[in-house]
Scaffold this motif. Sequence first.
Motif, PDB file in Angstrom:
ATOM      1  N   ASP A 148      -8.801   1.549  -3.314  1.00 34.89           N
ATOM      2  CA  ASP A 148      -7.396   1.236  -3.034  1.00 34.89           C
ATOM      3  C   ASP A 148      -6.883   0.127  -3.948  1.00 34.89           C
ATOM      4  N   THR A 156      -8.630   4.986   2.788  1.00 32.01           N
ATOM      5  CA  THR A 156      -9.198   5.715   3.917  1.00 32.01           C
ATOM      6  C   THR A 156      -9.918   7.001   3.509  1.00 32.01           C
ATOM      7  N   LYS A 166       0.793  -1.227   0.000  1.00 34.73           N
ATOM      8  CA  LYS A 166       0.000   0.000   0.000  1.00 34.73           C
ATOM      9  C   LYS A 166       0.834   1.289   0.000  1.00 34.73           C
ATOM     10  N   PRO A 167       1.696   1.475  -1.022  1.00 39.02           N
ATOM     11  CA  PRO A 167       2.415   2.747  -1.108  1.00 39.02           C
ATOM     12  C   PRO A 167       1.423   3.879  -1.396  1.00 39.02           C
ATOM     13  N   TRP A 168       1.833   5.111  -1.111  1.00 43.39           N
ATOM     14  CA  TRP A 168       0.963   6.241  -1.391  1.00 43.39           C
ATOM     15  C   TRP A 168       0.700   6.283  -2.889  1.00 43.39           C
ATOM     16  N   PRO A 169      -0.478   6.522  -3.335  1.00 42.96           N
ATOM     17  CA  PRO A 169      -1.720   6.852  -2.649  1.00 42.96           C
ATOM     18  C   PRO A 169      -2.664   5.668  -2.442  1.00 42.96           C
ATOM     19  N   TYR A 193      -0.814   0.957 -10.421  1.00 40.91           N
ATOM     20  CA  TYR A 193       0.632   0.829 -10.203  1.00 40.91           C
ATOM     21  C   TYR A 193       1.152  -0.437 -10.891  1.00 40.91           C
ATOM     22  N   LYS A 199      -2.894   3.479   0.148  1.00 41.52           N
ATOM     23  CA  LYS A 199      -3.443   3.548   1.512  1.00 41.52           C
ATOM     24  C   LYS A 199      -4.370   4.756   1.657  1.00 41.52           C
ATOM     25  N   TRP A 200      -3.990   5.874   1.068  1.00 42.67           N
ATOM     26  CA  TRP A 200      -4.831   7.072   1.122  1.00 42.67           C
ATOM     27  C   TRP A 200      -6.203   6.799   0.504  1.00 42.67           C
TER      28      TRP A 200
END
Length: 161
Positions: A142, A131, A122-125, A149, A127-128
């Motif tokens: 997500d 949530t 879960k690299p950014w974004p 990616y 995980k962002w």
Amino acid sequence: MRISVKSTSPINTLGTALATLGPIGHFPKAPGTWGSLAAVVAAPWLFLPLPLWGRLAVLALIFAVGIWACGVAERTMGRKDPGCVIIDELFGQWLTLLFFAAMPIWQLGLAFILFRAFDILKPWPVKWAETAFPGGLGVMADDGVAGLYALLCLHFVAWIL
């Protein structure tokens, strides 16, 4: 592990069954990995042969149904993004394969590994996205970002080779 369901209305049963991809989400260990593997195994027959517009339509349908089904499953189970909910893995894994009409087995394997890595790490974004949005939208978003990616990395590898 059996999940107890608060309400067994037909809508809750249908939504939860779709969110868990039937029995696959109830496998005892690593349901997300099993869901991704099922998506990769099914893709050469159910997804990759479609024209690009068909693959886009399938992804849009899975995304819309997934938002609804994940929201139903969360409410029914009383938990945010239960582990048994894996329709998001189907969406993210097939998004990884979007621009390929056919692939050798090694490339399907690489697509699986790349998507699982981005989904787990879960690299950014990624995980962002999980949530930032409520309910089923966050569950689906997500995996969509993780799939993007993985899609970029897969195309980079294909370009190099």
